[in-house]
Design a protein around this motif. Sequence first.
Motif, PDB file in Angstrom:
ATOM      1  N   MET A 173     -33.173   6.000  24.790  1.00  9.58           N
ATOM      2  CA  MET A 173     -34.372   6.343  24.028  1.00  9.58           C
ATOM      3  C   MET A 173     -35.591   5.938  24.852  1.00  9.58           C
ATOM      4  O   MET A 173     -35.696   4.807  25.293  1.00  9.58           O
ATOM      5  CB  MET A 173     -34.362   5.617  22.690  1.00  9.58           C
ATOM      6  CG  MET A 173     -35.656   5.667  21.908  1.00  9.58           C
ATOM      7  SD  MET A 173     -36.143   7.257  21.251  1.00  9.58           S
ATOM      8  CE  MET A 173     -34.967   7.447  19.947  1.00  9.58           C
ATOM      9  N   ASP A 174     -36.496   6.894  25.010  1.00  9.26           N
ATOM     10  CA  ASP A 174     -37.769   6.624  25.665  1.00  9.26           C
ATOM     11  C   ASP A 174     -38.724   6.128  24.580  1.00  9.26           C
ATOM     12  O   ASP A 174     -39.205   6.899  23.754  1.00  9.26           O
ATOM     13  CB  ASP A 174     -38.291   7.904  26.335  1.00  9.26           C
ATOM     14  CG  ASP A 174     -39.589   7.696  27.081  1.00  9.26           C
ATOM     15  OD1 ASP A 174     -40.414   6.871  26.644  1.00  9.26           O
ATOM     16  OD2 ASP A 174     -39.787   8.382  28.096  1.00  9.26           O
ATOM     17  N   TRP A 175     -39.007   4.829  24.585  1.00  9.60           N
ATOM     18  CA  TRP A 175     -39.795   4.219  23.513  1.00  9.60           C
ATOM     19  C   TRP A 175     -41.245   4.692  23.510  1.00  9.60           C
ATOM     20  O   TRP A 175     -41.873   4.761  22.456  1.00  9.60           O
ATOM     21  CB  TRP A 175     -39.700   2.699  23.587  1.00  9.60           C
ATOM     22  CG  TRP A 175     -38.324   2.254  23.197  1.00  9.60           C
ATOM     23  CD1 TRP A 175     -37.316   1.874  24.031  1.00  9.60           C
ATOM     24  CD2 TRP A 175     -37.790   2.222  21.875  1.00  9.60           C
ATOM     25  NE1 TRP A 175     -36.183   1.596  23.302  1.00  9.60           N
ATOM     26  CE2 TRP A 175     -36.447   1.798  21.976  1.00  9.60           C
ATOM     27  CE3 TRP A 175     -38.300   2.507  20.613  1.00  9.60           C
ATOM     28  CZ2 TRP A 175     -35.628   1.647  20.861  1.00  9.60           C
ATOM     29  CZ3 TRP A 175     -37.480   2.357  19.507  1.00  9.60           C
ATOM     30  CH2 TRP A 175     -36.156   1.936  19.638  1.00  9.60           C
ATOM     31  N   THR A 176     -41.762   5.033  24.664  1.00 10.19           N
ATOM     32  CA  THR A 176     -43.130   5.560  24.714  1.00 10.19           C
ATOM     33  C   THR A 176     -43.198   6.906  24.003  1.00 10.19           C
ATOM     34  O   THR A 176     -44.105   7.148  23.195  1.00 10.19           O
ATOM     35  CB  THR A 176     -43.616   5.685  26.175  1.00 10.19           C
ATOM     36  OG1 THR A 176     -43.541   4.394  26.792  1.00 10.19           O
ATOM     37  CG2 THR A 176     -45.034   6.203  26.238  1.00 10.19           C
ATOM     38  N   LEU A 177     -42.239   7.774  24.284  1.00 12.60           N
ATOM     39  CA  LEU A 177     -42.184   9.061  23.580  1.00 12.60           C
ATOM     40  C   LEU A 177     -42.003   8.857  22.077  1.00 12.60           C
ATOM     41  O   LEU A 177     -42.649   9.533  21.273  1.00 12.60           O
ATOM     42  CB  LEU A 177     -41.028   9.915  24.115  1.00 12.60           C
ATOM     43  CG  LEU A 177     -41.347  10.920  25.200  1.00 12.60           C
ATOM     44  CD1 LEU A 177     -40.084  11.627  25.662  1.00 12.60           C
ATOM     45  CD2 LEU A 177     -42.399  11.911  24.761  1.00 12.60           C
ATOM     46  N   PHE A 178     -41.136   7.938  21.720  1.00 13.92           N
ATOM     47  CA  PHE A 178     -40.930   7.646  20.299  1.00 13.92           C
ATOM     48  C   PHE A 178     -42.244   7.239  19.645  1.00 13.92           C
ATOM     49  O   PHE A 178     -42.587   7.716  18.565  1.00 13.92           O
ATOM     50  CB  PHE A 178     -39.880   6.549  20.115  1.00 13.92           C
ATOM     51  CG  PHE A 178     -39.761   6.063  18.694  1.00 13.92           C
ATOM     52  CD1 PHE A 178     -39.103   6.829  17.742  1.00 13.92           C
ATOM     53  CD2 PHE A 178     -40.315   4.847  18.310  1.00 13.92           C
ATOM     54  CE1 PHE A 178     -39.002   6.392  16.422  1.00 13.92           C
ATOM     55  CE2 PHE A 178     -40.223   4.408  17.006  1.00 13.92           C
ATOM     56  CZ  PHE A 178     -39.566   5.177  16.062  1.00 13.92           C
ATOM     57  N   LEU A 179     -43.004   6.369  20.303  1.00 17.51           N
ATOM     58  CA  LEU A 179     -44.276   5.919  19.739  1.00 17.51           C
ATOM     59  C   LEU A 179     -45.299   7.048  19.642  1.00 17.51           C
ATOM     60  O   LEU A 179     -46.094   7.101  18.698  1.00 17.51           O
ATOM     61  CB  LEU A 179     -44.835   4.746  20.544  1.00 17.51           C
ATOM     62  CG  LEU A 179     -44.021   3.453  20.437  1.00 17.51           C
ATOM     63  CD1 LEU A 179     -44.574   2.391  21.395  1.00 17.51           C
ATOM     64  CD2 LEU A 179     -43.986   2.933  19.001  1.00 17.51           C
ATOM     65  N   ILE A 180     -45.268   7.972  20.588  1.00 14.13           N
ATOM     66  CA  ILE A 180     -46.156   9.141  20.523  1.00 14.13           C
ATOM     67  C   ILE A 180     -45.813   9.984  19.294  1.00 14.13           C
ATOM     68  O   ILE A 180     -46.704  10.386  18.525  1.00 14.13           O
ATOM     69  CB  ILE A 180     -46.063   9.972  21.817  1.00 14.13           C
ATOM     70  CG1 ILE A 180     -46.692   9.196  22.983  1.00 14.13           C
ATOM     71  CG2 ILE A 180     -46.722  11.340  21.641  1.00 14.13           C
ATOM     72  CD1 ILE A 180     -46.396   9.788  24.351  1.00 14.13           C
TER      73      ILE A 180
ATOM     74  N   CYS B 150     -37.106   8.812  11.336  1.00 12.09           N
ATOM     75  CA  CYS B 150     -36.114   9.805  11.786  1.00 12.09           C
ATOM     76  C   CYS B 150     -36.781  10.966  12.515  1.00 12.09           C
ATOM     77  O   CYS B 150     -36.303  11.428  13.562  1.00 12.09           O
ATOM     78  CB  CYS B 150     -35.316  10.338  10.593  1.00 12.09           C
ATOM     79  SG  CYS B 150     -34.192   9.150   9.857  1.00 12.09           S
ATOM     80  N   ILE B 151     -37.899  11.451  11.970  1.00  9.65           N
ATOM     81  CA  ILE B 151     -38.622  12.572  12.570  1.00  9.65           C
ATOM     82  C   ILE B 151     -39.112  12.196  13.966  1.00  9.65           C
ATOM     83  O   ILE B 151     -38.971  12.980  14.922  1.00  9.65           O
ATOM     84  CB  ILE B 151     -39.801  12.999  11.667  1.00  9.65           C
ATOM     85  CG1 ILE B 151     -39.279  13.617  10.367  1.00  9.65           C
ATOM     86  CG2 ILE B 151     -40.737  13.962  12.390  1.00  9.65           C
ATOM     87  CD1 ILE B 151     -40.332  13.733   9.264  1.00  9.65           C
ATOM     88  N   ALA B 152     -39.682  11.004  14.109  1.00 12.25           N
ATOM     89  CA  ALA B 152     -40.183  10.554  15.410  1.00 12.25           C
ATOM     90  C   ALA B 152     -39.044  10.383  16.410  1.00 12.25           C
ATOM     91  O   ALA B 152     -39.160  10.776  17.579  1.00 12.25           O
ATOM     92  CB  ALA B 152     -40.959   9.241  15.252  1.00 12.25           C
ATOM     93  N   ASN B 153     -37.939   9.821  15.955  1.00 13.55           N
ATOM     94  CA  ASN B 153     -36.770   9.646  16.812  1.00 13.55           C
ATOM     95  C   ASN B 153     -36.261  11.003  17.292  1.00 13.55           C
ATOM     96  O   ASN B 153     -36.006  11.202  18.487  1.00 13.55           O
ATOM     97  CB  ASN B 153     -35.686   8.890  16.033  1.00 13.55           C
ATOM     98  CG  ASN B 153     -34.488   8.512  16.872  1.00 13.55           C
ATOM     99  OD1 ASN B 153     -34.119   9.204  17.812  1.00 13.55           O
ATOM    100  ND2 ASN B 153     -33.865   7.408  16.507  1.00 13.55           N
ATOM    101  N   ALA B 154     -36.148  11.945  16.368  1.00 17.98           N
ATOM    102  CA  ALA B 154     -35.664  13.281  16.724  1.00 17.98           C
ATOM    103  C   ALA B 154     -36.610  13.963  17.708  1.00 17.98           C
ATOM    104  O   ALA B 154     -36.174  14.568  18.695  1.00 17.98           O
ATOM    105  CB  ALA B 154     -35.507  14.129  15.462  1.00 17.98           C
ATOM    106  N   GLY B 155     -37.896  13.878  17.449  1.00 16.77           N
ATOM    107  CA  GLY B 155     -38.881  14.486  18.339  1.00 16.77           C
ATOM    108  C   GLY B 155     -38.817  13.912  19.740  1.00 16.77           C
ATOM    109  O   GLY B 155     -38.864  14.661  20.730  1.00 16.77           O
ATOM    110  N   ALA B 156     -38.694  12.600  19.838  1.00 14.95           N
ATOM    111  CA  ALA B 156     -38.614  11.947  21.149  1.00 14.95           C
ATOM    112  C   ALA B 156     -37.357  12.376  21.901  1.00 14.95           C
ATOM    113  O   ALA B 156     -37.385  12.549  23.122  1.00 14.95           O
ATOM    114  CB  ALA B 156     -38.643  10.428  20.979  1.00 14.95           C
TER     115      ALA B 156
END
Length: 155
Positions: free
Chosen positions: A1-8, A54-60
Amino acid sequence: MDWTLFLIFLAACGGSAATGAMFQPGQWYDALAKPSWNPPNWVFPVTWTVLYLCIANAGARVAQEDGNAYAMGFFAVQIAFNTLWTPVFFGLHRMKAAMVVIICLWLAVAATTIAFWQLNLIAGILFIPYLVWVSIAAALNFEVWRLNRHTPIVT
């Protein structure tokens, strides 16, 4: 998991969630007739918190996949309609217009779910609860509108 992408992606969800803080149900909604199966008020923020994670995780996850252009496009559309629904329903008290918005939201979430599923199985699975919840919300929006369709609009 790219945590920066998740945070975006979580920030995008946070922008949408902010409309819930700005346009709360309040006395107007409390006074409306609602179906017997209307969830208690505490269910909404708890459910949306889990869904936005969940939405943020999926998007990342999908953002890192090759060939993700349509999936990301659908993601953008669904988060836009997600953001729009609350001010239309709770802010403007336009239940019928909110029904149109939530139908568009449902279609966008369904398209995003399919596109995500094709690129990343986990991302697709993470969107299923969101699709279920938007289905319930659409049914609730319809029933509240139906039960109150003759109530004057108060802004």
